[in-house]
Design a protein around this motif. Structure first.
Motif, PDB file in Angstrom:
ATOM      1  N   LEU A  15      59.460 -33.031  67.939  1.00 31.83           N
ATOM      2  CA  LEU A  15      59.469 -31.628  68.328  1.00 31.83           C
ATOM      3  C   LEU A  15      60.867 -31.070  68.101  1.00 31.83           C
ATOM      4  O   LEU A  15      61.841 -31.834  68.037  1.00 31.83           O
ATOM      5  CB  LEU A  15      59.030 -31.434  69.778  1.00 31.83           C
TER       6      LEU A  15
ATOM      7  N   ALA B 213      58.092 -28.428  60.226  1.00 29.39           N
ATOM      8  CA  ALA B 213      57.098 -27.476  60.719  1.00 29.39           C
ATOM      9  C   ALA B 213      55.765 -27.577  60.000  1.00 29.39           C
ATOM     10  O   ALA B 213      54.735 -27.130  60.518  1.00 29.39           O
ATOM     11  CB  ALA B 213      57.644 -26.057  60.610  1.00 29.39           C
TER      12      ALA B 213
ATOM     13  N   GLY C  59      44.940 -30.095  68.107  1.00 24.19           N
ATOM     14  CA  GLY C  59      46.224 -30.435  68.700  1.00 24.19           C
ATOM     15  C   GLY C  59      46.728 -29.435  69.716  1.00 24.19           C
ATOM     16  O   GLY C  59      47.718 -29.693  70.401  1.00 24.19           O
ATOM     17  N   GLY C  60      46.062 -28.267  69.844  1.00 30.76           N
ATOM     18  CA  GLY C  60      46.526 -27.241  70.760  1.00 30.76           C
ATOM     19  C   GLY C  60      46.232 -27.561  72.213  1.00 30.76           C
ATOM     20  O   GLY C  60      45.277 -28.273  72.526  1.00 30.76           O
TER      21      GLY C  60
ATOM     22  N   LEU D  68      50.013 -31.129  63.441  1.00 30.22           N
ATOM     23  CA  LEU D  68      50.200 -31.000  64.878  1.00 30.22           C
ATOM     24  C   LEU D  68      49.436 -32.117  65.586  1.00 30.22           C
ATOM     25  O   LEU D  68      48.229 -32.260  65.421  1.00 30.22           O
ATOM     26  CB  LEU D  68      49.695 -29.630  65.347  1.00 30.22           C
ATOM     27  N   GLU D  69      50.148 -32.913  66.373  1.00 28.73           N
ATOM     28  CA  GLU D  69      49.514 -33.984  67.140  1.00 28.73           C
ATOM     29  C   GLU D  69      49.029 -33.465  68.490  1.00 28.73           C
ATOM     30  O   GLU D  69      47.910 -33.703  68.905  1.00 28.73           O
ATOM     31  CB  GLU D  69      50.506 -35.131  67.359  1.00 28.73           C
ATOM     32  N   THR D  70      49.923 -32.773  69.184  1.00 29.30           N
ATOM     33  CA  THR D  70      49.610 -32.157  70.462  1.00 29.30           C
ATOM     34  C   THR D  70      50.690 -31.121  70.722  1.00 29.30           C
ATOM     35  O   THR D  70      51.499 -30.813  69.836  1.00 29.30           O
ATOM     36  CB  THR D  70      49.533 -33.203  71.595  1.00 29.30           C
ATOM     37  N   GLU D  71      50.709 -30.555  71.915  1.00 30.02           N
ATOM     38  CA  GLU D  71      51.744 -29.604  72.283  1.00 30.02           C
ATOM     39  C   GLU D  71      52.363 -30.008  73.609  1.00 30.02           C
ATOM     40  O   GLU D  71      51.717 -30.644  74.448  1.00 30.02           O
ATOM     41  CB  GLU D  71      51.168 -28.182  72.379  1.00 30.02           C
TER      42      GLU D  71
ATOM     43  N   ARG E 245      54.756 -33.113  66.621  1.00 30.96           N
ATOM     44  CA  ARG E 245      54.224 -33.356  65.286  1.00 30.96           C
ATOM     45  C   ARG E 245      54.372 -34.810  64.862  1.00 30.96           C
ATOM     46  O   ARG E 245      55.167 -35.563  65.420  1.00 30.96           O
ATOM     47  CB  ARG E 245      54.908 -32.424  64.282  1.00 30.96           C
ATOM     48  N   ARG E 246      53.581 -35.175  63.849  1.00 31.77           N
ATOM     49  CA  ARG E 246      53.565 -36.551  63.378  1.00 31.77           C
ATOM     50  C   ARG E 246      54.844 -36.912  62.660  1.00 31.77           C
ATOM     51  O   ARG E 246      55.273 -38.064  62.657  1.00 31.77           O
ATOM     52  CB  ARG E 246      52.373 -36.773  62.453  1.00 31.77           C
TER      53      ARG E 246
ATOM     54  N   GLY F  29      55.142 -27.481  69.465  1.00 34.78           N
ATOM     55  CA  GLY F  29      54.321 -28.483  68.819  1.00 34.78           C
ATOM     56  C   GLY F  29      54.991 -29.845  68.805  1.00 34.78           C
ATOM     57  O   GLY F  29      56.200 -29.953  68.575  1.00 34.78           O
TER      58      GLY F  29
END
Length: 281
Positions: A88, A51, A180-181, A55-58, A46-47, A44
């Motif tokens: 990340l 943890a 975000g996935g 989640l912004e993206t992966e 993340r912003r 992930g």
């Protein structure tokens, strides 16, 4: 007047920023950063570090990340593939860039084995779009630079593109929706579009508003055909044929095929109208 920057793709914080932004943003220090490669199946971005942060993206195995700062097990950087910025786990990145990738994963998911045997316990799982460096072949397996073995038929050379992004996206039907996935374990609407296009050699931004601004040319909804993109505020779908859409959506909580007219009406009742239809190529 200061020029506004999109935080999603601008590697700048008050304390540190990318060297190329010097004179454009304010920061205590500027750095060239260090290119690193993703060394796990996916992780992930993340912003904020932690943890529990949204989640912004992966990021996917083999993708490059320019790291500008590290603190307490978290790396802050920019994904080279689409420019997204976030945090990340440092453990998800290799210490060095290593050899460049030669192939990409073309299957929804593929397993990595420690030996050329499907009975060996897998050491990792890679998602569609992950990038690997193949150093040889052994029967049905590709030998990677890490010493792991991947199923040869699940890989394509980096320039081995497909021709129908909708057909690529259709393989994800039933995959869960995840904000975000980017994998078959969970993905969102814009990731489905980005993944389908990438498999066909068409780079696309990460988010739907970026895609609407950057991709293709506008066409009338009445003239929409397979492969066109239908946009709403915060959402995008592939036109599958004259009657259906294909999209990852929170209503079904999955990648699903939906009648075009029904989808438009359902989303209209929720308060959103179609903002544009765009054709690529």
């Amino acid at each position: 007047m200061a020029v506004p920057f999109d935080r999603r793709v601008t590697p700048a914080r008050p304390d540190v920023a990318a060297a190329r932004l010097k004179g454009k943003v304010e920061a205590l220090r500027f750095t060239q950063g260090q290119r690193r490669r993703v060394a796990v199946g996916h992780a992930g971005l993340r912003r904020a570090p932690g943890a529990s942060s949204p989640l912004e993206t992966e990021v996917l195995y083999g993708e490059e990340v320019t790291v500008y700062d590290e603190l307490e097990g978290w790396a802050w950087g920019q994904l080279v593939t689409d420019g997204y910025v976030g945090y990340l786990p440092s453990a998800a990145l290799s210490e060095e860039l290593g050899p460049g990738p030669t192939h990409r994963v073309a299957a929804l998911r593929t397993l990595l084995f420690p030996s050329p045997s499907i009975k060996a316990p897998p050491v990792d799982a890679l998602s569609m779009g992950a990038r690997v460096s193949v150093v040889g072949f052994e029967d049905r397996f590709a030998v990677l630079d890490t010493g792991a073995y991947a199923v040869r038929g699940h890989l394509k050379p980096l320039d081995g593109f497909e021709t129908d992004p909708v057909a690529v996206a259709e393989r994800f039907v039933g995959a869960p929706y995840l904000w975000g996935g980017r994998t078959s374990l969970g993905l969102d609407c814009s990731a489905l579009v980005q993944t389908g296009l990438a498999a066909c050699g068409v780079p696309a931004p990460r988010d739907s508003d970026m895609q609407e601004a950057d991709l293709g040319k506008r066409v009338d909804l009445e003239k929409a055909r397979r492969g066109d993109l239908v946009f709403w505020k915060g959402h995008v779908a592939f036109v599958r044929d004259a009657d259906t859409l294909l999209h990852a959506n929170a209503w079904a909580m999955a990648v699903a095929v939906e009648p075009l007219t029904s989808a438009i009406e359902r989303i209209r009742k929720a308060g959103d109208e179609v903002t544009s239809v765009r054709r690529i190529g």
